[in-house]
Design a protein around this motif. Sequence first.
Motif, PDB file in Angstrom:
ATOM      1  N   THR A  54      54.366  35.234  23.185  1.00 14.80           N
ATOM      2  CA  THR A  54      54.621  33.731  22.990  1.00 14.80           C
ATOM      3  C   THR A  54      55.094  32.838  22.683  1.00 14.80           C
ATOM      4  OG1 THR A  54      52.537  34.130  24.410  1.00 14.80           O
ATOM      5  CG2 THR A  54      52.598  32.293  23.897  1.00 14.80           C
ATOM      6  N   ASN A  76      62.265  35.698  33.154  1.00 19.53           N
ATOM      7  CA  ASN A  76      62.723  34.042  32.353  1.00 19.53           C
ATOM      8  C   ASN A  76      61.262  33.978  31.623  1.00 19.53           C
ATOM      9  OD1 ASN A  76      65.278  33.998  33.047  1.00 19.53           O
ATOM     10  ND2 ASN A  76      64.449  32.655  35.034  1.00 19.53           N
ATOM     11  N   THR A  78      58.000  32.186  30.992  1.00 18.91           N
ATOM     12  CA  THR A  78      56.901  30.891  32.029  1.00 18.91           C
ATOM     13  C   THR A  78      56.666  30.017  30.348  1.00 18.91           C
ATOM     14  OG1 THR A  78      56.382  32.640  32.911  1.00 18.91           O
ATOM     15  CG2 THR A  78      55.091  31.276  32.563  1.00 18.91           C
ATOM     16  N   TYR A  79      56.964  28.829  30.424  1.00 20.19           N
ATOM     17  CA  TYR A  79      56.654  27.435  30.120  1.00 20.19           C
ATOM     18  C   TYR A  79      55.288  26.744  30.125  1.00 20.19           C
ATOM     19  CZ  TYR A  79      61.510  28.638  29.220  1.00 20.19           C
ATOM     20  OH  TYR A  79      62.683  28.670  28.410  1.00 20.19           O
ATOM     21  N   TRP A  97      50.047  26.402  32.048  1.00 13.18           N
ATOM     22  CA  TRP A  97      51.402  26.939  32.451  1.00 13.18           C
ATOM     23  C   TRP A  97      52.117  25.432  33.728  1.00 13.18           C
ATOM     24  CZ3 TRP A  97      52.361  30.192  28.351  1.00 13.18           C
ATOM     25  CH2 TRP A  97      51.948  31.360  28.031  1.00 13.18           C
ATOM     26  N   ASP A  99      53.902  26.663  35.585  1.00 17.26           N
ATOM     27  CA  ASP A  99      54.310  26.980  37.301  1.00 17.26           C
ATOM     28  C   ASP A  99      53.221  26.752  37.808  1.00 17.26           C
ATOM     29  OD1 ASP A  99      56.607  26.835  36.810  1.00 17.26           O
ATOM     30  OD2 ASP A  99      56.653  29.380  36.218  1.00 17.26           O
ATOM     31  N   ASN A 100      51.555  27.550  37.496  1.00 16.19           N
ATOM     32  CA  ASN A 100      50.351  27.731  38.608  1.00 16.19           C
ATOM     33  C   ASN A 100      49.462  26.699  38.310  1.00 16.19           C
ATOM     34  OD1 ASN A 100      49.773  28.439  36.036  1.00 16.19           O
ATOM     35  ND2 ASN A 100      48.879  30.960  36.540  1.00 16.19           N
ATOM     36  N   ILE A 125      49.383  35.626  34.578  1.00 14.10           N
ATOM     37  CA  ILE A 125      50.674  34.397  35.289  1.00 14.10           C
ATOM     38  C   ILE A 125      51.043  36.041  36.251  1.00 14.10           C
ATOM     39  CG2 ILE A 125      52.640  33.935  35.500  1.00 14.10           C
ATOM     40  CD1 ILE A 125      51.120  32.401  32.876  1.00 14.10           C
ATOM     41  N   LEU A 129      53.555  38.925  33.683  1.00 11.43           N
ATOM     42  CA  LEU A 129      54.418  37.356  32.594  1.00 11.43           C
ATOM     43  C   LEU A 129      53.316  36.725  31.792  1.00 11.43           C
ATOM     44  CD1 LEU A 129      56.463  35.430  36.131  1.00 11.43           C
ATOM     45  CD2 LEU A 129      56.482  37.021  33.996  1.00 11.43           C
ATOM     46  N   TRP A 130      52.138  36.978  32.196  1.00 10.96           N
ATOM     47  CA  TRP A 130      51.476  36.985  30.933  1.00 10.96           C
ATOM     48  C   TRP A 130      49.906  37.516  30.995  1.00 10.96           C
ATOM     49  CZ3 TRP A 130      46.719  34.076  30.120  1.00 10.96           C
ATOM     50  CH2 TRP A 130      46.169  34.172  28.412  1.00 10.96           C
TER      51      TRP A 130
END
Length: 218
Positions: A54, A76, A78-79, A97, A99-100, A125, A129-130
């Motif tokens: 991260t 890809n 995750t931002y 985050w 996205d979610n 995630i 992803l995390w």
Amino acid sequence: MSRVTNRTLAGTALSALVFAGLATAVPAHADSSCTVNGDYLRLRQAFGNYITTTTINAKGSSLGPGVVTVPPSGTNGTYGSASGSISGRNIDVRITWNDNKGTAHFTGTIGDDDIARGDSTGTPIPINLWNPGPWYTSEPLNCSTGQGTGQSSAKVVADVDVYNIPDGPGKRQIGTLRAPSVVPLVEPCTFDAFCHVSVPNMDGGNGFAWAPGLLEPA
């Protein structure tokens, strides 16, 4: 989902952070004794052989406003948005985050070796992803301890192994210093634990060598 190499992914992720306004300067806290070396604080989390990185924008002791987390699978990044700081030897940063809209909270302490370690909580995630869990910094921070010797180099009095980090998950040997020789110090060393030495011919250009009985001020 497309797959790319980890090296390409790392460069793309950091470039995207800059274009997203991640490099916005935030005033550093005057009361902080530890700061980040460079523009990014990298937090690694190891789950067995699976390591997630991260990367948080940093300015001195201020953290944020952007963040990207990258798993080792080549997917890809995750931002999200980050806000936090380093106060003395304590790190506290919160992430949301994109996205979610889940959140993450990283807290930890910087040790005498200037490596920070701690724990994180928050919403996982999917798929890997995390995930929350223990973390450590991939590079040492810059701490004004006032305990250094003021020496700029060290004398190798006995052969000593060099590691990428002093201790913790991900520690690996990157080379060996041979006696007798003299090596530059990256930062002042007390010579009673690990010394941060500059070794351009080794992986990463610098590493950590155990000093007692093996290194001494040059």
